[in-house]
Design an enzyme around this catalytic site. Structure first.
Site, PDB file in Angstrom:
ATOM      1  N   ARG A   1      16.991 -15.980 -36.690  1.00 43.70           N
ATOM      2  CA  ARG A   1      15.751 -16.197 -37.456  1.00 43.70           C
ATOM      3  C   ARG A   1      15.814 -15.391 -38.741  1.00 43.70           C
ATOM      4  O   ARG A   1      16.364 -14.292 -38.755  1.00 43.70           O
ATOM      5  CB  ARG A   1      14.549 -15.741 -36.628  1.00 43.70           C
ATOM      6  CG  ARG A   1      14.336 -16.588 -35.397  1.00 43.70           C
ATOM      7  CD  ARG A   1      13.100 -16.141 -34.621  1.00 43.70           C
ATOM      8  NE  ARG A   1      12.968 -16.908 -33.386  1.00 43.70           N
ATOM      9  CZ  ARG A   1      12.630 -16.397 -32.197  1.00 43.70           C
ATOM     10  NH1 ARG A   1      12.358 -15.112 -32.090  1.00 43.70           N
ATOM     11  NH2 ARG A   1      12.555 -17.167 -31.145  1.00 43.70           N
TER      12      ARG A   1
ATOM     13  N   GLN B   1       4.473 -23.500 -32.319  1.00 44.42           N
ATOM     14  CA  GLN B   1       4.811 -23.312 -33.741  1.00 44.42           C
ATOM     15  C   GLN B   1       3.776 -22.391 -34.421  1.00 44.42           C
ATOM     16  O   GLN B   1       3.247 -21.507 -33.769  1.00 44.42           O
ATOM     17  CB  GLN B   1       4.938 -24.659 -34.470  1.00 44.42           C
ATOM     18  CG  GLN B   1       6.186 -25.449 -34.075  1.00 44.42           C
ATOM     19  CD  GLN B   1       6.039 -26.273 -32.815  1.00 44.42           C
ATOM     20  OE1 GLN B   1       5.064 -26.951 -32.639  1.00 44.42           O
ATOM     21  NE2 GLN B   1       7.022 -26.209 -31.935  1.00 44.42           N
TER      22      GLN B   1
ATOM     23  N   GLY C   1       9.546 -22.698 -27.775  1.00 41.48           N
ATOM     24  CA  GLY C   1      10.155 -21.933 -26.685  1.00 41.48           C
ATOM     25  C   GLY C   1       9.284 -20.721 -26.425  1.00 41.48           C
ATOM     26  O   GLY C   1       9.339 -19.751 -27.168  1.00 41.48           O
ATOM     27  N   HIS C   2       8.427 -20.812 -25.413  1.00 42.32           N
ATOM     28  CA  HIS C   2       7.454 -19.742 -25.169  1.00 42.32           C
ATOM     29  C   HIS C   2       7.958 -18.827 -24.055  1.00 42.32           C
ATOM     30  O   HIS C   2       8.146 -19.268 -22.924  1.00 42.32           O
ATOM     31  CB  HIS C   2       6.096 -20.352 -24.818  1.00 42.32           C
ATOM     32  CG  HIS C   2       5.472 -21.067 -25.988  1.00 42.32           C
ATOM     33  ND1 HIS C   2       4.291 -21.760 -25.917  1.00 42.32           N
ATOM     34  CD2 HIS C   2       5.873 -21.159 -27.279  1.00 42.32           C
ATOM     35  CE1 HIS C   2       4.010 -22.245 -27.119  1.00 42.32           C
ATOM     36  NE2 HIS C   2       4.964 -21.903 -27.951  1.00 42.32           N
TER      37      HIS C   2
ATOM     38  N   GLY D   1       5.622 -19.560 -36.557  1.00 40.27           N
ATOM     39  CA  GLY D   1       6.069 -19.721 -35.173  1.00 40.27           C
ATOM     40  C   GLY D   1       6.766 -18.472 -34.671  1.00 40.27           C
ATOM     41  O   GLY D   1       6.977 -17.510 -35.425  1.00 40.27           O
ATOM     42  N   ASP D   2       7.069 -18.469 -33.377  1.00 36.38           N
ATOM     43  CA  ASP D   2       7.790 -17.342 -32.755  1.00 36.38           C
ATOM     44  C   ASP D   2       7.022 -16.025 -32.857  1.00 36.38           C
ATOM     45  O   ASP D   2       7.627 -14.952 -32.979  1.00 36.38           O
ATOM     46  CB  ASP D   2       9.200 -17.174 -33.365  1.00 36.38           C
ATOM     47  CG  ASP D   2       9.968 -18.476 -33.337  1.00 36.38           C
ATOM     48  OD1 ASP D   2       9.909 -19.159 -32.305  1.00 36.38           O
ATOM     49  OD2 ASP D   2      10.603 -18.817 -34.354  1.00 36.38           O
TER      50      ASP D   2
ATOM     51  N   LYS E   1       3.608 -15.973 -28.694  1.00 31.44           N
ATOM     52  CA  LYS E   1       2.432 -16.597 -28.079  1.00 31.44           C
ATOM     53  C   LYS E   1       2.560 -16.681 -26.555  1.00 31.44           C
ATOM     54  O   LYS E   1       1.582 -16.560 -25.838  1.00 31.44           O
ATOM     55  CB  LYS E   1       2.223 -18.014 -28.653  1.00 31.44           C
ATOM     56  CG  LYS E   1       1.914 -18.010 -30.140  1.00 31.44           C
ATOM     57  CD  LYS E   1       1.740 -19.413 -30.690  1.00 31.44           C
ATOM     58  CE  LYS E   1       3.013 -20.206 -30.809  1.00 31.44           C
ATOM     59  NZ  LYS E   1       3.998 -19.689 -31.762  1.00 31.44           N
TER      60      LYS E   1
HETATM   61  P1  IMP Z   1      11.082 -29.698 -35.768  1.00 31.20           P
HETATM   62  O1  IMP Z   1       9.740 -29.286 -35.276  1.00 31.20           O
HETATM   63  O2  IMP Z   1      12.172 -29.601 -34.732  1.00 31.20           O
HETATM   64  O3  IMP Z   1      11.048 -31.031 -36.444  1.00 31.20           O
HETATM   65  O4  IMP Z   1      11.517 -28.669 -36.926  1.00 31.20           O
HETATM   66  C1  IMP Z   1      10.823 -28.578 -38.159  1.00 31.20           C
HETATM   67  C2  IMP Z   1      10.748 -27.123 -38.627  1.00 31.20           C
HETATM   68  O5  IMP Z   1       9.903 -26.384 -37.752  1.00 31.20           O
HETATM   69  C3  IMP Z   1      12.093 -26.385 -38.605  1.00 31.20           C
HETATM   70  O6  IMP Z   1      12.094 -25.432 -39.659  1.00 31.20           O
HETATM   71  C4  IMP Z   1      12.080 -25.656 -37.292  1.00 31.20           C
HETATM   72  O7  IMP Z   1      12.908 -24.520 -37.279  1.00 31.20           O
HETATM   73  C5  IMP Z   1      10.614 -25.273 -37.206  1.00 31.20           C
HETATM   74  N1  IMP Z   1      10.148 -25.085 -35.835  1.00 31.20           N
HETATM   75  C6  IMP Z   1       9.852 -26.045 -34.933  1.00 31.20           C
HETATM   76  N2  IMP Z   1       9.448 -25.503 -33.783  1.00 31.20           N
HETATM   77  C7  IMP Z   1       9.475 -24.169 -33.964  1.00 31.20           C
HETATM   78  C8  IMP Z   1       9.122 -23.061 -33.133  1.00 31.20           C
HETATM   79  O8  IMP Z   1       8.679 -23.201 -31.983  1.00 31.20           O
HETATM   80  N3  IMP Z   1       9.280 -21.832 -33.682  1.00 31.20           N
HETATM   81  C9  IMP Z   1       9.719 -21.650 -34.948  1.00 31.20           C
HETATM   82  N4  IMP Z   1      10.042 -22.646 -35.764  1.00 31.20           N
HETATM   83  C10 IMP Z   1       9.927 -23.903 -35.278  1.00 31.20           C
END
Ligand code: IMP
Length: 431
Positions: free
Chosen positions: A306, A225, A40-41, A12-13, A16
């Site tokens: 991060r 993600q 968060g895009h 993720g991040d 995108k």
């Molecule tokens: P959840 O999606 O909030 O349940 O989080 C589960 C895992 O996915 C955690 O490690 C979060 O930090 C990670 N995660 C969820 N959404 C993102 C994203 O958009 N970017 C990076 N990591 C994410």
């Protein structure tokens, strides 16, 4: 035809948002297919700096219709807030070209409560979720306890089901976690307000997307993600609760898979990860700190720092294998400007043995030490470069090496946060 699935290729991040905004210039439809407001895009432009958690990033291209697919879990408070904020700051009224799938599940207030209680209960074993209720919403969807956007259109039928579901959920909240009950009338009142705001946006996304594809329109499927956070293929249990991989793109909008002609993997020039779970190339040192500060690697949704590491080609190849990228995009190359050297992980040392395949077991991955190649850094900047030939030769060598390792060419290279700070090596969307 055709559909283009744009996917996060790491944890993720990857940047995108900027790439979707760039490609949306040639798209008729942009459709989010998974995740929720854990994403968060970021899109930066003349209107300001935007972080979209739910609104698809096609909004700044006036010809696009923006869809939120059935695979997304929607917190209507967040969505309606984003729509209003966008209008305030840019004058763009996206509600006229935004459709939310009638089949998209809702993040209810008790999902947020459950997410936080479950994390607290895990203590040092916590996943490090974003706390937005995403996991519990998907759990309820699978358990057939969820509520979908279309349910808001029939509040009379919703109420008795909500009563039943809430009895179960409140038992879990109070008896398992020792938390406080969530009152039925409060949740129902929220649903009533959501219904007023959301009703005009709810529609048959599957039909809209398939008809557009049948008519030859260009549909860009916006991933959230990343592949390594995929519920099935990621580093389970340190994953999100949906499928940000290519299969999820079809299921999450309801389009016929045969329409997907391009699978675009977005890779950052190094790696980051938020939350817990193994990350073999993590840099717990000054270099990691330098990259984090230079790149402002702090979560868009939670503000958490991060974790930062070198580019992991073992993980990248795995990501390419499960998604079949036809195109790759490299982002944040400019962050590595000014380093004496840069490193790339090409294999892991697992208990004394060199391996080049991503291990299936998370415990094994946690024991992997990166085997790193060192490449010389470049002394002139790549920032804002728009031509491949203008890249400093050593930066070009780094890019070439990465694409060789991944086995897929970089069609776009991002050299800054703004749309124009992009090198276009090859057109991805042919109009
Ligand atoms: P959840 O999606 O909030 O349940 O989080 C589960 C895992 O996915 C955690 O490690 C979060 O930090 C990670 N995660 C969820 N959404 C993102 C994203 O958009 N970017 C990076 N990591 C994410």
């Amino acid at each position: 035809m055709p559909a283009y699935a744009l996917l996060g290729a790491q944890w993720g991040d990857e940047g995108k948002g900027k790439i979707i905004d760039y490609l949306a210039q040639e798209a008729d439809i942009v459709a989010r297919f998974s995740g929720g407001n854990n994403a968060g895009h970021s899109v930066w432009n003349e209107y300001g700096k935007f972080s979209f958690h739910l609104i698809p990033c096609g909004v700044f291209s006036p010809q696009t219709t923006n869809l939120i697919g059935n695979g997304v879990v929607v917190n209507p408070d967040v969505l309606l807030g984003e729509i209003a904020d966008l209008k305030d700051r840019s004058g763009i009224d996206i509600s006229e070209r935004l459709v939310v799938s009638e089949h998209a599940h809702l993040i209810m207030p008790y999902h947020i409560v459950l997410d936080r209680l479950a994390e607290e209960a895990l203590g040092s074993g916590a996943i490090g979720t974003t706390g937005m209720g995403v996991g519990p919403a998907y759990s309820d969807k699978a358990a057939r306890r969820g509520f979908r956007a279309a349910d808001l259109l029939d509040l009379e039928s919703l109420l008795p089901r909500l009563d039943t579901v809430l009895q179960h959920t409140n038992a879990v909240i109070t008896k398992v976690y020792g938390g406080t009950e969530v009152p039925l009338d409060e949740v129902f009142e929220k649903c009533r307000r959501w219904a007023e705001g959301l009703a005009p946006l709810i529609g048959p996304v599957e039909r809209i997307a398939n008809r557009a594809l049948e008519a030859g329109r260009h549909v860009l499927l916006e991933g959230a993600q990343g592949a390594l956070l995929d519920l099935d293929h990621g580093t389970y249990p340190y994953v999100t609760s949906s499928n940000p991989t290519v299969g999820g793109a079809c299921v999450g909008v309801g389009i016929q898979p045969r329409y997907v002609t391009s699978v675009i993997g977005v890779f950052k020039a190094y790696c980051t990860r938020v939350g817990a779970g193994p990350m073999p190339t993590e840099l717990d040192d000054e270099t990691g700190e330098r990259i984090r500060e230079l790149a402002q690697e702090f979560g868009t949704t939670t503000g958490r720092p991060r974790r930062v590491g070198w580019f992991d080609a073992v993980a990248a190849r795995y990501s390419a294998q499960i998604n079949g990228y036809t195109s790759a995009v490299l982002t944040r190359l400019d962050v590595l400007d000014g380093f004496d050297s840069v490193k790339v992980c090409t294999a892991y040392d697992l208990d004394g043995e060199t391996i080049t395949e991503f291990p299936g077991a998370v415990a094994a991955l946690a024991r992997c030490k990166p085997i790193l190649e060192e490449l010389p850094g470049w002394d002139s900047p790549t920032a804002s470069t728009t031509e491949l030939d203008s890249l400093p030769p050593r930066a070009r060598a780094y890019v070439d090496h990465l694409q060789e390792l991944i086995g897929c060419p970089f069609d776009l290279i991002s050299t800054g946060p703004y749309r124009h700070e992009t090198i276009k090596a090859r057109a991805i969307i042919e109009v």
